[in-house]
Write a protein that holds these residues in place. Sequence first.
Motif, PDB file in Angstrom:
ATOM      1  N   UNK A  61     -35.657 -54.417 -37.385  1.00  0.00           N
ATOM      2  CA  UNK A  61     -36.645 -54.932 -36.436  1.00  0.00           C
ATOM      3  C   UNK A  61     -35.908 -55.213 -35.135  1.00  0.00           C
ATOM      4  N   UNK A  62     -36.401 -54.665 -34.042  1.00  0.00           N
ATOM      5  CA  UNK A  62     -35.681 -54.677 -32.770  1.00  0.00           C
ATOM      6  C   UNK A  62     -36.385 -55.586 -31.769  1.00  0.00           C
ATOM      7  N   UNK A  63     -35.627 -56.433 -31.110  1.00  0.00           N
ATOM      8  CA  UNK A  63     -36.180 -57.209 -30.004  1.00  0.00           C
ATOM      9  C   UNK A  63     -36.170 -56.343 -28.753  1.00  0.00           C
ATOM     10  N   UNK A  64     -37.333 -56.206 -28.146  1.00  0.00           N
ATOM     11  CA  UNK A  64     -37.517 -55.350 -26.980  1.00  0.00           C
ATOM     12  C   UNK A  64     -37.924 -56.189 -25.773  1.00  0.00           C
ATOM     13  N   UNK A  65     -37.564 -55.685 -24.604  1.00  0.00           N
ATOM     14  CA  UNK A  65     -37.898 -56.402 -23.368  1.00  0.00           C
ATOM     15  C   UNK A  65     -38.358 -55.429 -22.293  1.00  0.00           C
TER      16      UNK A  65
ATOM     17  N   UNK B   5     -41.001 -52.421 -34.603  1.00  0.00           N
ATOM     18  CA  UNK B   5     -40.993 -52.432 -36.061  1.00  0.00           C
ATOM     19  C   UNK B   5     -40.342 -51.173 -36.619  1.00  0.00           C
ATOM     20  N   UNK B   6     -39.899 -51.207 -37.876  1.00  0.00           N
ATOM     21  CA  UNK B   6     -39.336 -49.993 -38.489  1.00  0.00           C
ATOM     22  C   UNK B   6     -40.330 -48.842 -38.546  1.00  0.00           C
TER      23      UNK B   6
ATOM     24  N   UNK C 118     -33.590 -62.777 -34.185  1.00  0.00           N
ATOM     25  CA  UNK C 118     -34.163 -61.578 -34.806  1.00  0.00           C
ATOM     26  C   UNK C 118     -33.126 -60.922 -35.725  1.00  0.00           C
ATOM     27  N   UNK C 119     -31.880 -60.860 -35.284  1.00  0.00           N
ATOM     28  CA  UNK C 119     -30.834 -60.301 -36.141  1.00  0.00           C
ATOM     29  C   UNK C 119     -30.682 -61.119 -37.424  1.00  0.00           C
TER      30      UNK C 119
ATOM     31  N   UNK D 237     -34.120 -60.813 -44.498  1.00  0.00           N
ATOM     32  CA  UNK D 237     -35.054 -59.880 -45.136  1.00  0.00           C
ATOM     33  C   UNK D 237     -34.299 -58.843 -45.967  1.00  0.00           C
ATOM     34  N   UNK D 238     -33.161 -58.368 -45.455  1.00  0.00           N
ATOM     35  CA  UNK D 238     -32.366 -57.378 -46.190  1.00  0.00           C
ATOM     36  C   UNK D 238     -31.766 -57.973 -47.447  1.00  0.00           C
TER      37      UNK D 238
END
Length: 226
Positions: A119-123, A165-166, A212-213, A219-220
């Motif tokens: 899951x990536x934080x985007x800006x 999202x993935x 987020x990381x 979750x992993x």
Amino acid sequence: MPQEFSASTVVLTNGDTIRGSLMLHNELDLLLVTMADGTVRTVPALAVRTFAVSGEIMRFDRLPPQYLNSAAFTPARVRRRWHQVQRARPFLVYAWNHDRDYATSSAPAFFERLNGGPVILLRRQQLVQRAVPWSDATMASGYMMRPAGTPYFYTDVRELLYLGTPEGTIVALRRPKRDLLAYFPAEAAQLEQYAHAHGLDFANSAELARLVDYANSLRQLTASAQ
């Protein structure tokens, strides 16, 4: 207002790679890349797979007014009109509905990647020109003389944050803490504890990237234990 960078590497959807100085027009999702031979190539988001930039060019004469009397910005430094920030910044392309919740269509758009994944934080950043009356007390400065009543224009940066999202979709973080915890409900309590223990602010994009990381790692761990 475009953001300017002294260097870039742009990977196109057709597999080609181009390099050069770059202007990012976020409001149009458009790149203008100045090639080594001086030609300018216009590249829409539809034709871009990913790109990275470095050497962001900042204008000292367009700083927010609270910085004008700061010791960090002496008259000599302000007279140096341009400044380059060398940090490399990667960007991805996602389909986006421009935050219209009930939109039936979307279009490719640029998002800056702030963390690892999955899951990536985007800006998305928007540069906005604002005016402050010269009579404002915060504008008092012995080296910036202007006629009374002349407004001072400065550049403000507005941030919009999202999760990638993935599955390749995006989730808007309109209220970052609320929306991040809602996306990671099983990890929410541990996320809040982690933020408190490390003094992390959900409203700060760099600190939010750490959160987020951390949520990804939780979750992993859960997935591997099942």
